[in-house]
Write a protein that holds these residues in place. Structure first.
Motif, PDB file in Angstrom:
ATOM      1  N   PHE A 179       0.851  -1.201   0.000  1.00 29.15           N
ATOM      2  CA  PHE A 179       0.000   0.000   0.000  1.00 29.15           C
ATOM      3  C   PHE A 179       0.883   1.246   0.000  1.00 29.15           C
ATOM      4  CE2 PHE A 179      -3.515   2.401   2.557  1.00 29.15           C
ATOM      5  CZ  PHE A 179      -4.045   2.923   1.385  1.00 29.15           C
ATOM      6  N   GLY A 180       0.633   2.132  -0.970  1.00 30.17           N
ATOM      7  CA  GLY A 180       1.371   3.391  -1.055  1.00 30.17           C
ATOM      8  C   GLY A 180       0.430   4.567  -1.254  1.00 30.17           C
ATOM      9  N   MET A 181       0.946   5.743  -0.992  1.00 31.40           N
ATOM     10  CA  MET A 181       0.167   6.976  -1.211  1.00 31.40           C
ATOM     11  C   MET A 181       0.799   7.747  -2.368  1.00 31.40           C
ATOM     12  SD  MET A 181      -0.919   9.860   1.589  1.00 31.40           S
ATOM     13  CE  MET A 181       0.281  11.182   1.526  1.00 31.40           C
ATOM     14  N   PHE A 182      -0.004   8.013  -3.377  1.00 34.51           N
ATOM     15  CA  PHE A 182       0.432   8.779  -4.546  1.00 34.51           C
ATOM     16  C   PHE A 182       0.081  10.243  -4.271  1.00 34.51           C
ATOM     17  CE2 PHE A 182       0.420   7.812  -9.453  1.00 34.51           C
ATOM     18  CZ  PHE A 182       1.643   8.436  -9.577  1.00 34.51           C
ATOM     19  N   VAL A 183       0.967  11.165  -4.616  1.00 29.21           N
ATOM     20  CA  VAL A 183       0.681  12.584  -4.418  1.00 29.21           C
ATOM     21  C   VAL A 183       0.928  13.326  -5.724  1.00 29.21           C
ATOM     22  CG1 VAL A 183       1.235  14.671  -3.115  1.00 29.21           C
ATOM     23  CG2 VAL A 183       1.414  12.443  -1.994  1.00 29.21           C
ATOM     24  N   HIS A 184      -0.104  13.957  -6.247  1.00 28.06           N
ATOM     25  CA  HIS A 184       0.015  14.833  -7.415  1.00 28.06           C
ATOM     26  C   HIS A 184      -0.122  16.266  -6.936  1.00 28.06           C
ATOM     27  CE1 HIS A 184      -0.357  11.299  -9.982  1.00 28.06           C
ATOM     28  NE2 HIS A 184      -0.124  12.054 -11.032  1.00 28.06           N
ATOM     29  N   TRP A 185       0.974  16.992  -7.006  1.00 24.06           N
ATOM     30  CA  TRP A 185       0.973  18.347  -6.451  1.00 24.06           C
ATOM     31  C   TRP A 185       1.930  19.209  -7.261  1.00 24.06           C
ATOM     32  CZ3 TRP A 185       4.153  20.811  -2.158  1.00 24.06           C
ATOM     33  CH2 TRP A 185       3.472  21.905  -1.585  1.00 24.06           C
ATOM     34  N   GLY A 186       1.447  20.365  -7.685  1.00 19.48           N
ATOM     35  CA  GLY A 186       2.306  21.255  -8.463  1.00 19.48           C
ATOM     36  C   GLY A 186       1.587  22.567  -8.733  1.00 19.48           C
ATOM     37  N   VAL A 187       2.132  23.343  -9.673  1.00 17.76           N
ATOM     38  CA  VAL A 187       1.555  24.647 -10.030  1.00 17.76           C
ATOM     39  C   VAL A 187       0.089  24.496 -10.463  1.00 17.76           C
ATOM     40  CG1 VAL A 187       1.696  26.499 -11.761  1.00 17.76           C
ATOM     41  CG2 VAL A 187       3.767  25.702 -10.599  1.00 17.76           C
ATOM     42  N   TYR A 188      -0.194  23.397 -11.165  1.00 15.41           N
ATOM     43  CA  TYR A 188      -1.571  23.127 -11.619  1.00 15.41           C
ATOM     44  C   TYR A 188      -2.562  23.108 -10.459  1.00 15.41           C
ATOM     45  CZ  TYR A 188       0.655  18.659 -10.540  1.00 15.41           C
ATOM     46  OH  TYR A 188       1.399  17.681  -9.938  1.00 15.41           O
ATOM     47  N   SER A 189      -2.103  22.743  -9.254  1.00 16.32           N
ATOM     48  CA  SER A 189      -3.020  22.666  -8.114  1.00 16.32           C
ATOM     49  C   SER A 189      -3.705  24.007  -7.872  1.00 16.32           C
ATOM     50  CB  SER A 189      -2.264  22.221  -6.853  1.00 16.32           C
ATOM     51  OG  SER A 189      -1.512  21.055  -7.115  1.00 16.32           O
ATOM     52  N   LEU A 190      -3.018  25.099  -8.240  1.00 20.33           N
ATOM     53  CA  LEU A 190      -3.584  26.445  -8.046  1.00 20.33           C
ATOM     54  C   LEU A 190      -4.940  26.596  -8.736  1.00 20.33           C
ATOM     55  CD1 LEU A 190      -0.401  28.602  -8.677  1.00 20.33           C
ATOM     56  CD2 LEU A 190      -1.819  28.730  -6.612  1.00 20.33           C
ATOM     57  N   GLY A 234       4.073  31.234 -21.436  1.00 22.98           N
ATOM     58  CA  GLY A 234       4.282  32.502 -20.733  1.00 22.98           C
ATOM     59  C   GLY A 234       3.272  32.706 -19.610  1.00 22.98           C
ATOM     60  N   ALA A 235       2.011  32.411 -19.874  1.00 22.71           N
ATOM     61  CA  ALA A 235       0.975  32.593 -18.862  1.00 22.71           C
ATOM     62  C   ALA A 235       1.163  31.601 -17.714  1.00 22.71           C
ATOM     63  CB  ALA A 235      -0.406  32.413 -19.499  1.00 22.71           C
ATOM     64  N   TYR A 236       1.561  30.398 -18.050  1.00 22.03           N
ATOM     65  CA  TYR A 236       1.772  29.373 -17.008  1.00 22.03           C
ATOM     66  C   TYR A 236       2.991  29.744 -16.157  1.00 22.03           C
ATOM     67  CZ  TYR A 236       1.000  24.691 -15.036  1.00 22.03           C
ATOM     68  OH  TYR A 236       0.704  23.645 -14.206  1.00 22.03           O
ATOM     69  N   GLU A 237       3.989  30.333 -16.821  1.00 25.06           N
ATOM     70  CA  GLU A 237       5.176  30.777 -16.075  1.00 25.06           C
ATOM     71  C   GLU A 237       4.788  31.837 -15.044  1.00 25.06           C
ATOM     72  OE1 GLU A 237       8.015  32.080 -18.993  1.00 25.06           O
ATOM     73  OE2 GLU A 237       8.844  30.050 -19.252  1.00 25.06           O
ATOM     74  N   TRP A 238       3.870  32.735 -15.441  1.00 23.70           N
ATOM     75  CA  TRP A 238       3.395  33.724 -14.472  1.00 23.70           C
ATOM     76  C   TRP A 238       2.656  33.047 -13.323  1.00 23.70           C
ATOM     77  CZ3 TRP A 238      -1.740  34.191 -13.220  1.00 23.70           C
ATOM     78  CH2 TRP A 238      -1.973  35.086 -12.174  1.00 23.70           C
ATOM     79  N   LEU A 239       1.774  32.109 -13.685  1.00 24.51           N
ATOM     80  CA  LEU A 239       1.024  31.389 -12.654  1.00 24.51           C
ATOM     81  C   LEU A 239       1.991  30.788 -11.630  1.00 24.51           C
ATOM     82  CD1 LEU A 239      -1.847  30.376 -11.868  1.00 24.51           C
ATOM     83  CD2 LEU A 239      -1.313  28.278 -13.148  1.00 24.51           C
ATOM     84  N   ALA A 240       3.067  30.217 -12.138  1.00 26.65           N
ATOM     85  CA  ALA A 240       4.049  29.562 -11.258  1.00 26.65           C
ATOM     86  C   ALA A 240       4.674  30.553 -10.271  1.00 26.65           C
ATOM     87  CB  ALA A 240       5.130  28.876 -12.088  1.00 26.65           C
ATOM     88  N   ASP A 242       3.669  19.596 -16.880  1.00 27.07           N
ATOM     89  CA  ASP A 242       3.811  21.052 -17.036  1.00 27.07           C
ATOM     90  C   ASP A 242       5.273  21.505 -17.000  1.00 27.07           C
ATOM     91  OD1 ASP A 242       4.444  20.823 -14.340  1.00 27.07           O
ATOM     92  OD2 ASP A 242       2.853  22.145 -13.620  1.00 27.07           O
ATOM     93  N   GLY A 243       6.161  20.572 -16.631  1.00 23.71           N
ATOM     94  CA  GLY A 243       7.591  20.859 -16.707  1.00 23.71           C
ATOM     95  C   GLY A 243       8.145  21.628 -15.525  1.00 23.71           C
ATOM     96  N   PHE A 244       7.298  21.914 -14.523  1.00 26.92           N
ATOM     97  CA  PHE A 244       7.760  22.698 -13.381  1.00 26.92           C
ATOM     98  C   PHE A 244       8.362  21.769 -12.331  1.00 26.92           C
ATOM     99  CE2 PHE A 244       7.311  25.076  -9.410  1.00 26.92           C
ATOM    100  CZ  PHE A 244       7.880  26.279  -9.792  1.00 26.92           C
ATOM    101  N   SER A 245       9.610  22.057 -11.937  1.00 23.90           N
ATOM    102  CA  SER A 245      10.289  21.188 -10.975  1.00 23.90           C
ATOM    103  C   SER A 245       9.900  21.570  -9.556  1.00 23.90           C
ATOM    104  CB  SER A 245      11.809  21.294 -11.146  1.00 23.90           C
ATOM    105  OG  SER A 245      12.171  20.872 -12.454  1.00 23.90           O
ATOM    106  N   MET A 246       9.410  20.612  -8.814  1.00 28.46           N
ATOM    107  CA  MET A 246       8.984  20.854  -7.433  1.00 28.46           C
ATOM    108  C   MET A 246      10.126  20.604  -6.457  1.00 28.46           C
ATOM    109  SD  MET A 246       5.820  21.865  -7.314  1.00 28.46           S
ATOM    110  CE  MET A 246       5.098  21.325  -5.749  1.00 28.46           C
ATOM    111  N   ASP A 248      13.662  28.569  -6.986  1.00 31.75           N
ATOM    112  CA  ASP A 248      14.136  29.767  -7.681  1.00 31.75           C
ATOM    113  C   ASP A 248      13.023  30.610  -8.296  1.00 31.75           C
ATOM    114  OD1 ASP A 248      16.855  29.229  -7.217  1.00 31.75           O
ATOM    115  OD2 ASP A 248      16.876  27.782  -8.864  1.00 31.75           O
ATOM    116  N   TRP A 249      11.853  30.018  -8.473  1.00 32.92           N
ATOM    117  CA  TRP A 249      10.820  30.688  -9.278  1.00 32.92           C
ATOM    118  C   TRP A 249       9.670  31.247  -8.440  1.00 32.92           C
ATOM    119  CZ3 TRP A 249      11.544  31.135 -14.571  1.00 32.92           C
ATOM    120  CH2 TRP A 249      10.461  31.611 -15.318  1.00 32.92           C
ATOM    121  N   THR A 250       9.528  30.775  -7.203  1.00 31.02           N
ATOM    122  CA  THR A 250       8.327  31.120  -6.427  1.00 31.02           C
ATOM    123  C   THR A 250       8.696  31.836  -5.131  1.00 31.02           C
ATOM    124  OG1 THR A 250       8.203  29.194  -4.946  1.00 31.02           O
ATOM    125  CG2 THR A 250       7.393  28.889  -7.205  1.00 31.02           C
TER     126      THR A 250
END
Ligand code: JFZ
Length: 439
Positions: A45-56, A72-78, A111-115, A127-129
């Motif tokens: 049994f494991g817990m999967f976690v999907h979490w990133g800029v998209y969560s916003l 560009g718009a997603y970069e701003w969101l980040a 989305d390519g954003f490194s967490m 570095d981005w947030t």
């Protein structure tokens, strides 16, 4: 730098490869990794976690693609991602309460954003947030403290990186230049993977996803897998490519389906010898989805766990944390419910293997040593007949209460008479003790 293998070594490997059965791992799997596979099988049994800029945006992890959000718009969101309520201790404590043995978290999604902190791109949470913290570092430390293994989801597909070129079946409308250097992209991934396997202590493994976006591309897998195995010989490779396993891979994972079933339409029915896993959403979304209230009940989730174990597979149950870093209460409640069930019945799940009777309409079996656990998930009658177990049943009791279960047996099989109570339980577990087959 990876040392190039000698020509002799390459030739040796090349001559050995064709004699291996399809889906079998090469003989060269070192003992650390074999042990890790056993550990993984026992974990169940494991817990999967999907979490990133998209969560916003609260519309799942595919929102960039589905809503055609330009880079560009997603970069701003980040730049607005600031999960101030993230507390690794809360997450790992919840995982413990749920009874999971490992956590698999998105280090980087499509989305390519490194967490995590990375030198390979500034497009990362440190570095981005405004948050500036590395949640992976905090999670890795807390997992170590609480005895949970950490696995890292890593997307090979990227909707942001300019060198993800030529494009695959997705990420075509994000406004990137129509050129790029594929081998530079592969190098970028290797740099990040080297960081992930160097900077966070022992990692359970890497859960790869996204190759299906460009099935015909050269993903340089042998190179990348060798890098991972060299940096952490016990780390497992879990590929979500929906094909029969390739050399160097350790787990066959099925998405939204029990092994063998293919309701999702993209899973394979070829089941090999490697450990198995089924990944499952609690509602219909992986990433936080604010309007998706279609949650499975705790009883359904328990049954999934049992159905997976009966097929010798782990269940990787997903949560999509909110953008502030908190876990949605619906997920929190359900995980704790499953954990309460496991606190009683865990002995029939952890450390077991799929049982001697293949999955049936009434339920499944699991086994450990000379014990068979009969998981009665759906059966209206008191009398339940099983096929022969190949040896005599010498005792039968209800798992939770110890009540005796009457047994009659013949060459043809075993008939159990179940007690009247317990019908409201998600799973009625009968413990059969078998006469030892070794004499
Ligand atoms: C993949 C991801 O796309 C998804 O966001 C999530 O992370 C999940 C666990 O894995 O889901 C897929 C992958 C492949 C297909 C469909 C969903 N496919 O090939 O159709």
């Amino acid at each position: 730098m990876t040392r190039a293998p000698s020509l002799a070594a390459l030739l040796l490997v090349a001559t050995l490869l064709p004699c291996r059965a399809v889906g079998q791992a090469p003989d060269t799997v070192p003992p650390e990794r074999l042990a890790a596979r056993q550990w993984y099988r026992d974990a169940r049994f494991g817990m999967f976690v999907h979490w990133g800029v998209y969560s916003l945006l609260g519309q799942g992890e595919w929102v960039m693609q589905n809503r055609e959000i330009p880079v560009g718009a997603y970069e701003w969101l980040a730049t607005t991602f600031d999960p101030v309520k993230f507390d690794a201790r809360d997450w790992v404590s919840l995982a413990k309460a749920a009874g999971v043995r490992y956590i698999t978290i998105t280090s980087r999604h499509h989305d390519g954003f490194s967490m995590f902190a990375t030198r390979a791109t500034r497009y990362n949470i440190v570095d981005w947030t405004p948050f500036k913290r590395d949640p992976l570092r905090e999670l890795a430390a807390e997992c170590r403290r609480q005895g949970i293994r950490l696995f890292l989801y890593y997307s090979q597909l990227d909707w942001h990186h300019p060198d993800y070129w030529p494009r695959g079946s997705t990420g075509r409308n994000s406004g990137r230049p129509e050129s790029g250097d594929w081998s530079r992209y592969l190098d970028f991934m290797d740099v990040q993977l080297a960081e992930l396997l160097t900077n966070y202590g022992p990692i359970g493994g890497v859960w790869f996803d996204g190759m299906w976006d460009k099935p015909d591309a050269d993903w340089r897998l042998p190179h990348t897998y060798a890098l991972i195995h060299r940096l952490q010989p016990a780390a497992l490779i879990v590929p979500n490519h929906h094909q029969a396993p390739l050399p160097g891979e350790d787990v066959q994972t099925f998405e939204q389906d029990l092994p063998g079933a293919n309701t999702a339409g993209f899973n394979t029915d070829q089941i090999g010898q490697l450990p198995l896993e089924t990944s499952l959403t609690m509602n219909r979304s992986w990433g936080f989805n604010i309007t998706d209230r279609d949650y499975k009940t705790p009883q359904q989730l328990v049954r999934y766990l049992v159905e997976a174990a009966g097929r010798d597979a782990n269940l990787l149950l997903n949560v999509g944390p909110r953008p502030d870093g908190t876990i949605p209460p619906e997920a929190d409640e359900r995980l704790r419910e499953v954990g309460r069930w496991l606190a009683t019945y865990g002995g029939s799940i952890y450390g077991t293997r799929g049982g001697p009777i293949p999955p049936r309409d009434w339920g499944v079996t699991t086994t450990r040593g000379d014990t068979v656990f009969v998981h009665v998930l759906a059966w209206p009658d008191r009398v339940l007949s099983l096929p022969s177990l190949g040896t005599r049943v010498i005792a039968a009791r209800m798992f939770a209460t110890g009540e005796r279960v009457a047994v009659t047996q013949s060459e043809a099989g075993v008939t159990l008479t179940l007690p009247t109570g317990g019908k409201d339980e998600p799973d009625r577990v009968v413990v059969l003790t078998l006469a030892s087959r070794r004499r």
